[in-house]
Design a protein around this motif. Structure first.
Motif, short mmCIF file in Angstrom:
data_model
loop_
_atom_site.label_atom_id
_atom_site.label_comp_id
_atom_site.label_asym_id
_atom_site.label_seq_id
_atom_site.Cartn_x
_atom_site.Cartn_y
_atom_site.Cartn_z
N ARG A 187 3.81 11.41 -16.22
CA ARG A 187 3.61 10.46 -16.95
C ARG A 187 4.53 10.47 -18.29
O ARG A 187 5.07 9.50 -18.47
N LYS A 219 0.80 -1.29 0.03
CA LYS A 219 0.04 0.08 -0.11
C LYS A 219 0.90 1.46 -0.08
O LYS A 219 0.53 2.31 -0.66
N LEU A 266 4.27 5.51 -5.89
CA LEU A 266 4.26 5.75 -7.23
C LEU A 266 3.26 6.68 -7.80
O LEU A 266 3.16 6.97 -8.90
N GLN A 267 2.09 7.17 -6.71
CA GLN A 267 1.06 8.11 -7.27
C GLN A 267 1.82 9.33 -7.65
O GLN A 267 1.06 10.02 -8.25
N TYR A 268 2.87 9.64 -7.02
CA TYR A 268 3.55 10.96 -7.31
C TYR A 268 4.07 10.90 -8.80
O TYR A 268 4.75 11.71 -9.13
N LEU A 313 2.54 1.79 -3.47
CA LEU A 313 1.41 2.44 -4.33
C LEU A 313 1.19 3.84 -4.16
O LEU A 313 0.90 4.38 -5.12
N ARG A 314 1.28 4.24 -3.05
CA ARG A 314 1.05 5.55 -2.69
C ARG A 314 2.33 6.68 -3.06
O ARG A 314 2.06 7.58 -3.73
N ARG A 337 2.17 10.22 -11.52
CA ARG A 337 1.18 10.52 -12.35
C ARG A 337 1.18 11.79 -13.06
O ARG A 337 1.26 11.74 -14.19
N HIS A 365 5.09 18.40 -0.40
CA HIS A 365 3.80 18.10 0.30
C HIS A 365 4.00 17.78 1.84
O HIS A 365 2.95 18.05 2.65
#
Length: 426
Positions: free
Chosen positions: A15, A2, A8-10, A5-6, A12, A94
């Protein structure tokens, strides 16, 4: 998983850069697979078949493969570095923004050094996910997929033998991951405690000198430093057993191929060039597997750090604006009322009980009382550093909780008991 995945959201918002990095990695991997095939042609078609006329073209192909491989590798490294620094910058922003919105209680319940450890040390370890983790895992995975396909295309029997150690490698990796992640979580916590103590010790160095407590403080530092080293060693000892063990298991695959492949060559079912080609790809096959083990080791350290980073991002402020609040159009007049205010820092220790007072706009009032009576607390409640436990504080007839925090604090001039000087120029 988890936490990963969080993180890796950075990727987006970036891309395009990530896709270009992936394409360069794929091209570099494809070029890396060409030289063993060229060597097989040299052995079978040039040397054994005695076709010297093929040699210049084959050598030219080999040179082109090495050149293009390194060109794409250079582009991949450059793009990946740009991607990682951009993403880590976003993460740092952040975290700092999250710290800016947190309530005073968050900072009062934690040492400054421990918070700094999350922002600097833990973020630095999360950075390894992008610097080494993604790049290493991506390159190793692409190489592994490409070589696996080629091995089965060359000789499926030899390919099956080469894959026999894989289940044991996978089980060992799963066991190692489950063990080492807990060790690294303890390591990050121990590092935070050491940094927290160091910050306190340096801030209070005058008191330490004044009371001659250097020996006592040295002993405290030594204990925390030793605990940090011991926790690091637990993970290192586990890695020292795991990494050589995985290399040994992989070596058995090579031994099986040599044993079976030599018989195939002697029986005429396999050429010498094909066996050399297979062994070359096999050597390349186990390199990314070992690389994945190393990346997994690093990744567990980074993920343990990321949990501490996301703990900051996920913390909900104790004092926050209610949804939909709008700032008044005009400045506050300054009429302040305390109505039956009650406040507790701790549930069992009341600080204010039923306090009521009114200060009209333009009026000057001095609060006088014993130390600990709650004078500073009243002003902190007025600034809404804390919310009242019961009762209300009103400015111009409006409850503080019905005013945006930014608006409220812009209306009040507040001088702390202990002024703080920021580093910078005057």
């Amino acid at each position: 998983m988890k936490a990963l995945l969080r993180v890796l959201q950075y990727l987006r918002p970036h891309r395009t850069l990530a896709i270009l990095t992936l394409l360069c990695a794929a091209c570099a991997t494809a070029m890396e697979l060409v030289p063993p095939w060229v060597i097989k042609i040299i052995i079978d078609d040039v040397i054994q078949a005695k076709q010297a006329s093929l040699l210049p073209g084959v050598i030219g192909l080999l040179v082109a493969a090495y050149v293009f491989k390194n060109v794409f590798a250079s582009l991949r490294i450059r793009l990946n570095n740009q991607l990682e620094q951009t993403v880590v910058h976003d993460l740092r922003r952040h975290i700092f923004a999250a710290l800016q919105r947190l309530s005073i209680t968050y900072f009062e319940n934690r040492s400054t050094g421990e918070i700094m450890s999350r922002v600097t040390n833990d973020t630095e370890h999360v950075e390894r996910i992008f610097i080494d983790g993604l790049e290493g895992m991506m390159t190793a995975s692409l190489t592994l997929v490409g070589i696996t396909g080629l091995l089965f295309m060359l000789n499926w029997k030899l390919a099956v033998l080469a894959l026999l150690p894989i289940p044991l490698l996978a089980l060992s990796a799963s066991w190692f991951t489950s063990k080492v992640h807990g060790y690294y979580r303890e390591t990050r916590q121990s590092a935070a405690e050491l940094n927290g103590y160091l910050q306190d010790a340096l801030s209070g160095i005058r008191e330490t000198m004044g009371f001659g407590r250097q020996g006592h403080e040295q002993a405290r530092f030594d204990r925390l430093s030793q605990a940090y080293s011991d926790k690091n060693l637990k993970a290192m000892v586990l890695w020292s057993m795991y990494s050589p063990g995985m290399i040994l298991v992989g070596a058995f695959g090579t031994i099986l191929i040599l044993w079976y492949g030599a018989g195939e060559v002697m029986d005429g079912r396999l050429t010498l060039g094909e066996l050399v080609l297979f062994l070359s790809y096999l050597a390349m096959f186990y390199v990314p597997i070992n690389q994945i083990h190393s990346v997994n080791h690093m990744l567990q350290h980074a993920l343990a750090a990321s949990e501490r980073v996301f703990d900051v991002l996920d913390t909900v402020p104790d004092v926050a604006d209610r949804p939909g609040l709008l700032a008044p159009d005009q400045r506050a007049q300054g009429d302040v009322r305390f109505e039956q205010v009650q406040f507790y820092y701790r549930p069992d220790v009341p600080v204010l009980k039923g306090f009521s007072a009114r200060v009209s706009a333009g009026e000057r009032v001095a609060l006088v009382g014993m130390s600990g009576a709650g004078k500073s607390t009243l002003l902190k409640l007025l600034m809404r550093f804390y919310d009242v436990t019961d009762g209300a504080i009103l400015i111009d007839g409006k409850d503080l909780r019905d005013l945006p925090l930014a608006y409220l604090r812009q209306q009040i001039g507040f001088v702390q008991q202990e002024p703080f000087l920021f580093n910078g120029t005057v």
